[in-house]
Design an enzyme around this catalytic site. Sequence first.
Site, PDB file in Angstrom:
ATOM      1  N   GLU A 113       0.864  -1.182   0.000  1.00  0.00           N
ATOM      2  CA  GLU A 113       0.000   0.000   0.000  1.00  0.00           C
ATOM      3  C   GLU A 113       0.901   1.232   0.000  1.00  0.00           C
ATOM      4  O   GLU A 113       1.835   1.331   0.809  1.00  0.00           O
ATOM      5  CB  GLU A 113      -0.903  -0.006   1.226  1.00  0.00           C
ATOM      6  N   ASP A 162      -6.970  -3.787  -5.121  1.00  0.00           N
ATOM      7  CA  ASP A 162      -8.062  -3.003  -4.533  1.00  0.00           C
ATOM      8  C   ASP A 162      -7.731  -1.536  -4.741  1.00  0.00           C
ATOM      9  O   ASP A 162      -7.179  -0.866  -3.868  1.00  0.00           O
ATOM     10  CB  ASP A 162      -8.193  -3.338  -3.046  1.00  0.00           C
ATOM     11  N   SER A 163      -8.044  -1.041  -5.928  1.00  0.00           N
ATOM     12  CA  SER A 163      -7.651   0.311  -6.297  1.00  0.00           C
ATOM     13  C   SER A 163      -8.815   1.283  -6.206  1.00  0.00           C
ATOM     14  O   SER A 163      -9.976   0.886  -6.125  1.00  0.00           O
ATOM     15  CB  SER A 163      -7.110   0.328  -7.731  1.00  0.00           C
TER      16      SER A 163
END
Length: 287
Positions: A113, A162-163
């Site tokens: 992340e 997971d954008s």
Amino acid sequence: MDSLTNGWFSELQAELWPGQSFSLKVKEVIHEEKSKFQDIKIVETETYGRCLILDGIIQCTARDEFSYQEMISFLPLCAHPSPKKVLIVGGGDGGVAREVVKHPLVEEVHQVEIDDRVVDLSKKYLPAMACGFESEKMRLTIGDGFDYMKNHKNEFDVIITDSSDPIGPAVSLFQESYYELMKHALKDDGIVCSQGGSFWLDLDYIKKTMSGCKEHFAKVAYAVTSVPSYPCGHIGFVMGSLNKNQSFATPKLEKQQIDAIDLKYYSSEVHSAAFALPRWVKKHFYD
């Protein structure tokens, strides 16, 4: 662009969903700041609970986040026969990690992340999602997903992206070059699953994303789920497999195994149904 006026937050985004806006009544602004990468806002709403907003776009709410988190996680995990090692790109709120570690065959979860502030604030204000970071299976890296995958070849069974939506820097996560990068980070039978947008908003953009995926993956599919706080109450996922005989719509875990996992939305039946598309959408994507 977003608006917080007279106690209402409105999601205004003329480029991604012109002419429409979703609004939530706000009880309290819990926190807001500008990190090195984005504007971060966390609010308590009247009917959707606590809500994370990045650059004016709703990322998740307490009321419905489980639908998105479970589906983006379990669609690829249950399509793979043995998803032992998983990579999550993005997902700084921890919700996807929370779901991935539940799968009984998953042994290692690596997550990269870019924005440490999203992680830190989620741990403080969104603990029901950020609890995913506490698992012994988890390895969290703060950094760039592109750089991370360039240094990890042929390692992962499943990669989940997971954008945020395809605007600004996140556009690169929807392009053909990103799918090429993921391909090289996967093992031979690997599967990818990425946030793919809603067919109600931009059918052609999704088809373009799927075409980029097809350049590097033998089988490609689009699946959907319902999330009321997302534009049109709907979102999809682009999935790719290096296995030319992949059957995405058939979960590899037995129904009894899936039922034994602590899930609220995903099931064997929901898994298969996610790939059933309206006639006009199916024709546009596959014909």
